[in-house]
Design an enzyme around this catalytic site. Structure first.
Site, PDB file in Angstrom:
ATOM      1  N   GLN A 191      -7.388   1.279   4.045  1.00 33.13           N
ATOM      2  CA  GLN A 191      -8.261   0.792   5.125  1.00 33.13           C
ATOM      3  C   GLN A 191      -9.661   0.430   4.623  1.00 33.13           C
ATOM      4  O   GLN A 191     -10.456  -0.125   5.373  1.00 33.13           O
ATOM      5  CB  GLN A 191      -8.389   1.840   6.236  1.00 33.13           C
ATOM      6  CG  GLN A 191      -7.175   1.981   7.117  1.00 33.13           C
ATOM      7  CD  GLN A 191      -6.895   0.747   7.964  1.00 33.13           C
ATOM      8  OE1 GLN A 191      -7.797  -0.013   8.315  1.00 33.13           O
ATOM      9  NE2 GLN A 191      -5.635   0.516   8.277  1.00 33.13           N
ATOM     10  N   THR A 234       9.915  -8.081 -11.675  1.00 34.84           N
ATOM     11  CA  THR A 234       9.173  -9.320 -11.926  1.00 34.84           C
ATOM     12  C   THR A 234       8.036  -9.448 -10.924  1.00 34.84           C
ATOM     13  O   THR A 234       8.220  -9.214  -9.732  1.00 34.84           O
ATOM     14  CB  THR A 234      10.133 -10.526 -11.798  1.00 34.84           C
ATOM     15  OG1 THR A 234      11.207 -10.325 -12.721  1.00 34.84           O
ATOM     16  CG2 THR A 234       9.425 -11.828 -12.102  1.00 34.84           C
ATOM     17  N   GLY A 263       0.817  -1.206   0.000  1.00 33.17           N
ATOM     18  CA  GLY A 263       0.000   0.000   0.000  1.00 33.17           C
ATOM     19  C   GLY A 263       0.854   1.260   0.000  1.00 33.17           C
ATOM     20  O   GLY A 263       0.559   2.227  -0.705  1.00 33.17           O
ATOM     21  N   SER A 264       1.931   1.243   0.764  1.00 32.54           N
ATOM     22  CA  SER A 264       2.819   2.413   0.810  1.00 32.54           C
ATOM     23  C   SER A 264       3.407   2.711  -0.563  1.00 32.54           C
ATOM     24  O   SER A 264       3.506   3.871  -0.974  1.00 32.54           O
ATOM     25  CB  SER A 264       3.970   2.174   1.795  1.00 32.54           C
ATOM     26  OG  SER A 264       3.493   1.943   3.085  1.00 32.54           O
ATOM     27  N   CYS A 273       2.815   2.138  12.663  1.00 28.11           N
ATOM     28  CA  CYS A 273       4.134   2.606  12.246  1.00 28.11           C
ATOM     29  C   CYS A 273       4.714   3.571  13.264  1.00 28.11           C
ATOM     30  O   CYS A 273       5.868   3.950  13.177  1.00 28.11           O
ATOM     31  CB  CYS A 273       4.050   3.297  10.888  1.00 28.11           C
ATOM     32  SG  CYS A 273       2.827   2.592   9.800  1.00 28.11           S
ATOM     33  N   HIS A 300      -2.778  -6.811   2.746  1.00 25.28           N
ATOM     34  CA  HIS A 300      -2.811  -7.339   4.118  1.00 25.28           C
ATOM     35  C   HIS A 300      -3.805  -6.632   5.030  1.00 25.28           C
ATOM     36  O   HIS A 300      -3.941  -6.970   6.200  1.00 25.28           O
ATOM     37  CB  HIS A 300      -1.404  -7.369   4.739  1.00 25.28           C
ATOM     38  CG  HIS A 300      -0.869  -6.053   5.188  1.00 25.28           C
ATOM     39  ND1 HIS A 300      -0.819  -5.690   6.519  1.00 25.28           N
ATOM     40  CD2 HIS A 300      -0.346  -5.015   4.510  1.00 25.28           C
ATOM     41  CE1 HIS A 300      -0.270  -4.487   6.633  1.00 25.28           C
ATOM     42  NE2 HIS A 300       0.027  -4.053   5.426  1.00 25.28           N
TER      43      HIS A 300
END
Ligand SMILES: *Cc1c(COP(=O)(O)O)cnc(C)c1O
Length: 388
Positions: free
Chosen positions: A185, A243, A74-75, A331, A207
């Protein structure tokens, strides 16, 4: 002595892997090892898996498969959206203004700050109300001819507030300014139709919806100027070299399919437990507040502040008692500074340092919540007593 209680209440930090998704990943790890870019049959089999996954996700987002870019998380999706769109707008139309909300995840806010520092962009923050919500009119009044892009989080990870993304998107589209939304989210609980949301860019991370860590999606509306920030091979329309992680891409598509198919059922399950939790905590614990919007919030998200309580100490006591929660974004744990998001809501230090985030999911049950509610008030009281 081993503590028998072990209750996971941190689904916003990460979700357990769905068993069916694990099956898809394992099958691909065992049987599909070719490089999707290779011409031979081993490569073709891998390429088929990637393009099937792309089609599944495109159907859910109501877009073309070419508009789905696979990323490493996501980041990374947020980074590509911000850096890619900002640098393209600077190059093509000399744009230098970036407009973001003050309640973005660091993947967005730190990228925007770096663009300001290294690439001469002017970074402007939108105002938010006491619930951390962005009003479309505030976006409209700040758009400029030289605005490179606008970024507003769909559903906030720390306080659960859901922003009116479709309306903000309409405002940006009317001015022809690219609009990004961090939807990481939102994957398990909210609609992801990019036509309704009127976004040009949208980030997801597997995730957070029972998929594997280390894989994500960036939706890029056709025609949105974007400069690749990971150069090399021509994968992903030249926007993201490297890849493909074939097993995780296949697993992510399966996870999103399951999550979105069960969305209303899971929202009802989570909301019933969260409503009970919010009502109990606010009535039983003195000097407690709900953070974020009371109604326009993620159904699995309950976030609080307790005045004069050390949020990190509370997390440790909860962990010892067998409950895994968060004080704000995962985080940031260990940081003694109040969260920027809570500060943006206007909470002072005394309140902002006492935050607790409880996020649940499809494996949470009534018994978990009852055990938690039996434990929490006593721990808060103990910390206040120690502090007094
Ligand atoms: C978790 C999260 C991210 C980062 O996603 P990763 O896949 O962990 O890199 C970005 N934005 C929000 C809102 C998140 O909750």
């Amino acid at each position: 002595m081993q503590n028998k209680t072990s209750v996971y209440l941190d689904y916003a930090a990460s979700t357990p892997l769905d068993e069916q998704v694990l099956g898809v990943i394992t099958t691909h790890l065992e049987r599909v090892f070719g490089n999707p870019s290779s011409v031979h049959r081993f490569g073709q089999k891998a390429e088929d898996a990637v393009s099937n996954a792309r089609q599944v996700i495109a159907d859910i987002l109501n877009c073309l498969p070419e508009e789905i870019i696979f990323t490493g998380c996501g980041s990374e999706s947020d980074n590509l959206a911000l850096r890619g769109a900002a640098l393209a707008a600077q190059k093509e139309r000399n744009a230098r203004h970036i407009l973001i909300s003050p309640v973005e995840h660091h993947a967005v806010s730190h990228t925007a700050q770096q663009l300001a520092e290294l690439h001469n962009f002017e970074l402007e923050y939108l105002p938010v109300d006491e619930y951390g919500m962005v009003q479309p009119a505030e976006v409209e009044s700040r758009l400029r001819d030289d605005t490179a892009l606008v970024s507003v989080i769909y559903a906030n990870n720390e306080i659960g507030t859901i922003n009116p993304i479709g309306e903000i998107g309409a405002v940006c589209r009317a001015s022809g300014i690219p609009f990004h939304s961090d939807a990481v989210q939102a994957g398990a609980y909210l609609g992801l139709d990019v036509q309704e949301l009127q976004v040009d860019l949208l980030a997801l991370g597997a995730h957070k919806f029972y998929g594997p860590k280390g894989v994500g999606v960036l939706y890029v509306r056709g025609g949105t100027p974007l400069i690749s920030t990971l150069t090399g091979g021509g994968q992903e329309s030249g926007l993201r070299a490297g890849t493909h992680n074939v097993p995780y891409i296949a697993g992510m598509a399966e996870a999103l399919k399951i999550a979105q198919a069960g969305r209303s059922e899971q929202a009802a399950h989570a909301a019933a437990l969260c409503d009970q939790m919010i009502a109990y905590i606010l009535s039983v614990i003195p000097d407690s507040r709900l953070t974020g919007h009371p109604i326009q919030r993620l159904p699995n998200h309950a976030s609080f502040t307790f005045k004069g309580v050390d949020g990190n100490a509370l997390l440790m006591l909860l962990d010892t008692a067998g409950f895994a929660c968060s004080s704000s974004s995962a985080c940031k744990t260990g940081s003694p500074e109040p969260s920027e998001v809570l500060t943006a809501l206007g909470l002072n230090r005394d309140w902002a340092l006492g935050s607790l985030r409880v996020t649940i999911g499809k494996y949470s049950n009534q018994k978990d919540i009852e055990l938690f509610l039996d434990t929490l008030p006593g721990l808060v009281e103990r910390l206040r007593w120690l502090n007094a």
